[in-house]
Write an enzyme that holds these catalytic residues in place. Structure first.
Site, PDB file in Angstrom:
ATOM      1  CG  ASN A 159      -0.280  -0.414   2.491  1.00 53.10           C
ATOM      2  OD1 ASN A 159       0.354  -1.470   2.560  1.00 53.10           O
ATOM      3  ND2 ASN A 159      -0.397   0.396   3.530  1.00 53.10           N
ATOM      4  CD  GLN A 187      -3.675  -0.422  -1.377  1.00 54.34           C
ATOM      5  OE1 GLN A 187      -3.919   0.203  -2.407  1.00 54.34           O
ATOM      6  NE2 GLN A 187      -4.054   0.012  -0.174  1.00 54.34           N
ATOM      7  CB  SER A 207     -10.880  -3.430   1.889  1.00 54.69           C
ATOM      8  OG  SER A 207     -11.481  -2.320   2.470  1.00 54.69           O
ATOM      9  CB  ALA A 208     -16.119  -2.498  -0.638  1.00 56.33           C
ATOM     10  CG  HIS A 209     -12.515   1.619   2.433  1.00 59.34           C
ATOM     11  ND1 HIS A 209     -11.489   2.524   2.519  1.00 59.34           N
ATOM     12  CD2 HIS A 209     -12.202   0.601   3.280  1.00 59.34           C
ATOM     13  CE1 HIS A 209     -10.591   2.076   3.403  1.00 59.34           C
ATOM     14  NE2 HIS A 209     -10.996   0.910   3.871  1.00 59.34           N
ATOM     15  CB  THR A 244     -28.016  -8.016  10.137  1.00 58.11           C
ATOM     16  OG1 THR A 244     -28.737  -8.660  11.195  1.00 58.11           O
ATOM     17  CG2 THR A 244     -28.960  -7.641   9.021  1.00 58.11           C
ATOM     18  CB  CYS A 331      -3.595   3.223  10.123  1.00 58.82           C
ATOM     19  SG  CYS A 331      -3.055   2.179   8.818  1.00 58.82           S
TER      20      CYS A 331
END
Ligand SMILES: Cc1ncc(COP(=O)(O)O)c(C=O)c1O
Length: 397
Positions: A159, A187, A207-209, A244, A331
């Site tokens: 990344n 990535q 990861s979708a975002h 859910t 992060c």
């Protein structure tokens, strides 16, 4: 910058697409439709049937993309959850017969930290070294894997530097020792041609975002022969991941997955911008090196060392001028410590502290890149002059 169309909805120039991406233009167009989908996919009535269909369609699209069975796809909240789930599943099913884990020394904290956490439960973790160009040491893997190895985990692409690792070769080495193989594909999606089928891994996390969809949505590929134990208990996802389903996120993913299926054009666009950026930045600013420029990299990422400036100061000055970039992983930004990834590659602390990451995305334009380089040159000149003055003043005192 007349008639500028901005890559970020808040009229800034966004060049931090490895940290997160904004929803694609197509997804934004269909935004209203997402709000209509609010039933529970487990309900038997009408409101449950629509989400159930969305869930089934998205799972099918992912399975087609990865050339796997829909049963080998589990939806979750993202790659941090996926990575923890994989390591815990492998540890619980392989221990104590196999208690050794090999991970690269440039993994994302969501892999590095879960591996570290297993040490207190009896795991041994080997860190695979990388060269200054970010290339992984295959000989180290060959020498270290054994009949004690439970899992080899190497990210598809880094990344911070964009370096792509030879996952297929690593998988073959891992398999020869009877080990399971995981790759963090965060990535890869949205910036690489799809060659997933060739990799041969047992687990992959997404990861979708990171590819123009929503935060809090992700999925894991888990080969039907690989062990799996839930991290979150419940009945959803065939009792493999309770909770859910995030149906709004999955409906959004469903829309963006159609765009991923025709990725070549977007890759060409990003590669052109990245190459334009790297060539003009080196023409206009002296003392700039592109980290891992000799390695195979994803099309959108540039990690630079800019001599004589502090990366964090540079980032803040650029932020004030309307540009979003990063000094390393999102992060870890805000921390005065230099990037552990760059240090693991053998950059000095000074080099790592003078680093800047620029990651372009689908929506960036050539005009934005040229405007950014001009501003970067201007800010760098100013910061270098200030540093020189400070040094002179210190000598006078
Ligand atoms: C390589 C890599 N793995 C994992 C993650 C974590 O993904 P998520 O935000 O979905 O938890 C990130 C995000 O920064 C990443 O870049």
């Amino acid at each position: 910058m007349q008639n500028q169309t901005f890559s970020s909805p808040n009229r800034r120039i966004y060049l931090d697409n490895n940290a997160t991406t904004f929803p694609s233009a197509k997804l934004r167009e269909k935004w209203g439709e997402l709000l209509e989908v609010s039933g529970n996919a487990s309900s038997v009535h009408q409101e449950g049937r629509v989400p159930k269909t969305i869930l089934r369609d998205a799972r099918k699209k992912i399975a087609e993309l990865l050339s796997c069975s829909p049963l080998e796809v589990i939806f979750n909240s993202g790659a941090s959850e996926g990575n923890s789930s994989v390591f815990n599943s492998v540890f619980q099913s392989a221990f104590p017969a196999r208690n050794e884990f090999l991970i690269s020394s440039v993994e994302h904290p969501s892999v590095a930290k879960v591996a570290e956490s297993l040490k207190s439960r009896g795991a041994i973790v080997h860190l695979i070294p990388v060269t200054r160009d970010g290339k992984i040491d295959l000989d180290f893997i060959k020498k270290t894997v054994s009949d004690k190895t439970a899992l080899v985990s190497v990210m598809y692409a880094n990344n911070e530097t964009g370096v792509i690792h030879p996952i297929k070769e690593i998988t073959q080495i891992a398999k020869a020792a009877g080990s399971l193989m995981h790759t963090d594909c965060v990535q890869m999606m949205g910036k690489c041609e799809n060659n997933f089928n060739d990799l041969g891994v047992d687990y992959a996390t997404f990861s979708a975002h990171k590819f123009y969809s929503l935060k809090g949505t992700g999925f894991v590929f888990i080969k039907n022969t690989a062990p799996w134990l839930p991290l979150i208990f419940g009945s959803q996802e065939r009792a493999r991941r309770g909770g859910t389903e995030n149906i709004t996120g999955i409906a959004a993913l469903n829309i963006v997955l159609d765009e991923i299926a025709t990725i070549s054009e977007k890759i060409q666009h990003m590669a052109k911008l990245r190459d334009l950026f790297e060539s003009t930045v080196q023409q206009k600013i002296n003392g700039v090196t592109v980290t891992a420029s000799n390695s195979k990299r994803v099309c959108n990422t540039s990690s630079l060392v800019i001599e004589g400036v502090d990366g964090d100061t540079l980032l803040m000055s650029l932020d004030l001028k309307g540009f979003s970039v990063s000094t390393g992983a999102a992060c870890s930004s805000g921390s005065p410590e230099p990037s552990p990834v760059l240090l693991a590659m053998g950059l000095t602390r000074a080099e790592a502290q003078s680093s800047l990451r620029v990651s372009v995305g689908w929506a960036n334009t050539e005009e934005e890149i040229l405007f950014f380089v001009d501003t970067l040159a201007e800010v760098t000149t100013k910061l270098r002059a200030m540093n020189e003055k400070e040094k002179k003043d210190a000598n006078v005192c």
